[in-house]
Design a protein around this motif. Structure first.
Motif, short mmCIF file in Angstrom:
data_model
loop_
_atom_site.label_atom_id
_atom_site.label_comp_id
_atom_site.label_asym_id
_atom_site.label_seq_id
_atom_site.Cartn_x
_atom_site.Cartn_y
_atom_site.Cartn_z
N MET A 1 0.85 -1.19 0.00
CA MET A 1 0.00 0.00 0.00
C MET A 1 0.88 1.23 0.00
SD MET A 1 -3.08 1.02 0.17
CE MET A 1 -3.37 2.73 -0.13
N PRO A 2 0.88 2.05 -1.05
CA PRO A 2 1.71 3.23 -1.04
C PRO A 2 1.37 4.13 0.12
CG PRO A 2 0.85 2.78 -3.23
CD PRO A 2 0.15 1.88 -2.30
N GLY A 3 2.41 4.75 0.71
CA GLY A 3 2.18 5.60 1.86
C GLY A 3 2.74 6.98 1.72
N SER A 4 3.36 7.32 0.62
CA SER A 4 3.87 8.67 0.40
C SER A 4 4.16 8.81 -1.07
CB SER A 4 5.16 8.90 1.19
OG SER A 4 6.22 8.21 0.60
N SER A 5 4.40 10.06 -1.51
CA SER A 5 4.69 10.27 -2.92
C SER A 5 5.97 9.57 -3.33
CB SER A 5 4.78 11.77 -3.22
OG SER A 5 5.86 12.34 -2.54
N THR A 6 6.89 9.40 -2.36
CA THR A 6 8.11 8.66 -2.66
C THR A 6 7.78 7.26 -3.13
OG1 THR A 6 9.36 9.90 -1.01
CG2 THR A 6 10.26 7.80 -1.67
N GLU A 7 6.84 6.61 -2.44
CA GLU A 7 6.48 5.25 -2.80
C GLU A 7 5.60 5.22 -4.04
OE1 GLU A 7 5.14 5.06 1.15
OE2 GLU A 7 6.38 3.34 1.63
N ILE A 146 0.24 17.83 2.21
CA ILE A 146 1.11 18.98 1.91
C ILE A 146 1.66 18.86 0.50
CG2 ILE A 146 3.32 20.07 2.50
CD1 ILE A 146 2.76 19.23 5.44
N GLN A 147 2.16 17.67 0.16
CA GLN A 147 2.74 17.47 -1.16
C GLN A 147 1.71 17.73 -2.26
OE1 GLN A 147 4.10 13.46 -0.34
NE2 GLN A 147 6.23 14.10 -0.54
N SER A 148 0.48 17.27 -2.06
CA SER A 148 -0.55 17.46 -3.08
C SER A 148 -0.91 18.94 -3.23
CB SER A 148 -1.79 16.64 -2.72
OG SER A 148 -1.49 15.26 -2.72
N ALA A 179 7.32 22.47 0.50
CA ALA A 179 6.11 23.11 -0.03
C ALA A 179 6.19 24.62 0.08
CB ALA A 179 4.89 22.58 0.72
N VAL A 180 6.68 25.14 1.20
CA VAL A 180 6.82 26.59 1.34
C VAL A 180 7.76 27.13 0.27
CG1 VAL A 180 7.73 28.42 2.83
CG2 VAL A 180 6.22 26.66 3.79
N ALA A 181 8.84 26.40 0.02
CA ALA A 181 9.78 26.83 -1.03
C ALA A 181 9.10 26.84 -2.39
CB ALA A 181 10.99 25.91 -1.04
N ARG A 182 8.32 25.81 -2.69
CA ARG A 182 7.66 25.72 -3.99
C ARG A 182 6.59 26.81 -4.16
NH1 ARG A 182 5.83 19.59 -5.20
NH2 ARG A 182 5.52 20.46 -7.30
N LEU A 183 5.82 27.02 -3.12
CA LEU A 183 4.68 27.93 -3.24
C LEU A 183 5.08 29.39 -3.11
CD1 LEU A 183 2.03 25.89 -1.22
CD2 LEU A 183 2.13 26.19 -3.70
N ASP A 211 11.77 15.38 -0.77
CA ASP A 211 11.55 16.80 -0.48
C ASP A 211 12.53 17.67 -1.25
OD1 ASP A 211 9.50 16.14 1.30
OD2 ASP A 211 10.86 16.03 3.01
N VAL A 212 13.78 17.25 -1.30
CA VAL A 212 14.79 17.99 -2.06
C VAL A 212 14.40 18.04 -3.54
CG1 VAL A 212 17.20 17.97 -2.84
CG2 VAL A 212 16.67 17.51 -0.44
N ILE A 213 13.93 16.91 -4.05
CA ILE A 213 13.49 16.87 -5.45
C ILE A 213 12.29 17.80 -5.66
CG2 ILE A 213 12.44 15.41 -7.22
CD1 ILE A 213 14.05 13.06 -6.05
N ASP A 214 11.32 17.74 -4.75
CA ASP A 214 10.09 18.50 -4.91
C ASP A 214 10.35 20.00 -4.99
OD1 ASP A 214 8.56 16.22 -4.97
OD2 ASP A 214 7.89 16.36 -2.88
N CYS A 215 11.29 20.49 -4.20
CA CYS A 215 11.53 21.94 -4.21
C CYS A 215 12.72 22.32 -5.08
CB CYS A 215 11.70 22.48 -2.79
SG CYS A 215 13.14 21.87 -1.89
N ARG A 216 13.23 21.34 -5.84
CA ARG A 216 14.30 21.59 -6.81
C ARG A 216 15.52 22.23 -6.14
NH1 ARG A 216 13.52 18.58 -10.86
NH2 ARG A 216 14.94 19.90 -12.05
#
Length: 439
Positions: A1-7, A146-148, A179-183, A211-216
């Protein structure tokens, strides 16, 4: 069962594990009463397998499963999977059914729903507000919420997300930082993610890489590449953050960085664990079967200095008993085989057989062992490796690019020349024509 965006990001590799199961049979299983199932997991299996059959019949069956009010555990598990599959298939018609799942008392279903809404690019402000409101519920997977919200670009979520910047749960805290960095477009706080890369818990370290990937946050790539996690996660970060066509980035050289990733030497990682006393060989080998890669790498680092004559009988026994079929241990056994030079005479032929089998495996869970086995074979049996290298460099015969890259490394170490057409993967092609690699 996936539990995070990583999975969630890794699920595609295992889409077709039920070979031989047709779309018609999967659809039929979903119509059966629970008492007629052969296994309680059949609904889940069928929903999972339908990812391989996009189209109206699949969509209708999965949406029907989502709106099914049945509360049996078998249905609950399958409903979660159906939401995920509909998201991956980008079925916009499923949005009303999926959105309704935000009100479920099943936190795992809510988690998958938030992820699916991100995949579907949900632009409904009312749904966005519902996702924001759920951040206040500690029973929910706030990391995925948060990721979504960040991926959907919901700037109105910033005040609520900022309240979680000091959350005691590292995965939530890290997702909030990203997320704060992205938004907001500001990266001034993302350096805090560097400490997350060496947290005691492996899931937290893996989450930190996402998280590092998400906020580049490309400036953290050198630290990510030293994190003691599966090489799959480090490679994912490399591919996401390395600028296209760049030969250097963040004081790293492209080919040396890729070579180091493929060689995966624990000396180049920041290991979280240490031994107070030197453990025995049996304990170290058992560590390869654990789930924490920092402990696995520490065991590898320690075992490779042990006398090969003493550890070979134990390794052979554990390989035959379990390791050949345990994809985590399999990888570390392969790594160990390639880093010890003077194996007993009776081990060489056996190791050649095991390594060749590892290169040729089609089992999706064992993909990371393929390049490791090529490099191990080049080190232990260069003549045998040379017989196969050209075949392993052929994209038609070896679709997995990391294995072709390892084959190119092996060809260079064996001083072989390559006359094949250019490789479609830019990294493999760069290695084939490049120079200056450290073997």
């Amino acid at each position: 069962m996936p539990g995070s965006s990583t999975e969630f990001a890794a699920v595609g590799r295992f889409d077709n594990i039920h070979l031989g199961l047709s779309q018609e049979e999967a659809l039929r299983i979903l119509t059966l009463p629970e008492e007629q199932l052969e296994s309680a997991s059949d609904y889940y299996m069928a929903a999972s397998h339908l990812i391989n059959f996009p189209g109206g019949a699949t969509e209708a069956a999965l949406i029907g499963l989502v709106v099914d009010g049945g509360d049996q555990q078998s249905k609950r598990l399958a409903r979660r999977k159906a939401v995920e599959v509909l998201g991956r298939l980008k079925v916009q018609e499923a949005l009303p059914a999926i959105t309704a799942c935000l009100d479920s008392n099943d936190a795992y279903l809510v988690e998958n729903t938030a992820w699916a809404l991100e995949q579907l690019g949900c632009d409904d402000p009312g749904v966005h507000q519902r996702l924001i409101d759920l951040l206040g519920d500690e029973q929910q997977n706030r990391r995925v919420l948060i990721q979504s919200l960040a991926s959907l670009g919901i700037e109105g979520a910033l005040p609520s997300i900022r309240t979680l910047l000091n959350d005691p749960v590292p995965g939530v805290r890290g997702a909030a930082l990203a997320a704060v960095a992205r938004l907001s477009g500001r990266l001034d706080q993302v350096s805090a993610l560097e400490d997350h890369l060496t947290l005691p818990n492996q899931m937290d370290r893996q989450s930190a890489i996402q998280d590092v990937i998400d906020c580049r946050a490309g400036q953290l790539l050198p630290s990510v590449l030293k994190a003691p996690v599966s090489p799959v996660f480090r490679m994912r970060a490399f591919k996401a953050l390395w600028p296209e066509s760049a030969s250097r980035y963040q004081n790293l050289e492209l080919l040396k960085t890729l070579d180091r990733l493929l060689l995966d030497d624990p000396d180049h990682l920041v290991l979280v664990h240490r031994y107070d006393d030197q453990p025995d060989d049996a304990f170290l080998i058992q560590e390869f079967f654990g789930t924490d890669f920092s402990r696995c790498y520490l065991a590898l680092q320690t075992l490779r200095s042990r006398p090969p004559m003493l550890i070979w009988p134990l390794l052979r026994m554990r390989w035959q008993q379990e390791a050949h079929n345990d994809y985590g241990a399999h990888y570390f056994f392969i790594r160990l085989f390639g880093t010890i030079q003077f194996w007993p005479e009776d081990a060489k032929e056996v190791l050649q057989e095991w390594l060749l089998e590892a290169v040729e495996t089609q089992r999706p869970q064992f993909m990371k062992s393929k390049p490791a086995a090529i490099l191990a074979l080049a080190a232990l049996s260069p003549d045998v490796c040379a017989l196969h290298v050209m075949r392993w460099l052929d994209p038609q015969q070896m679709p997995f690019w990391e294995a072709r890259y390892a084959a190119a490394m092996a060809a260079m170490s064996l001083k072989m020349t390559c006359s094949l057409d250019p490789d479609p993967n830019p990294y493999v092609q760069a290695r084939r024509v490049g120079s200056g690699a450290d073997f």
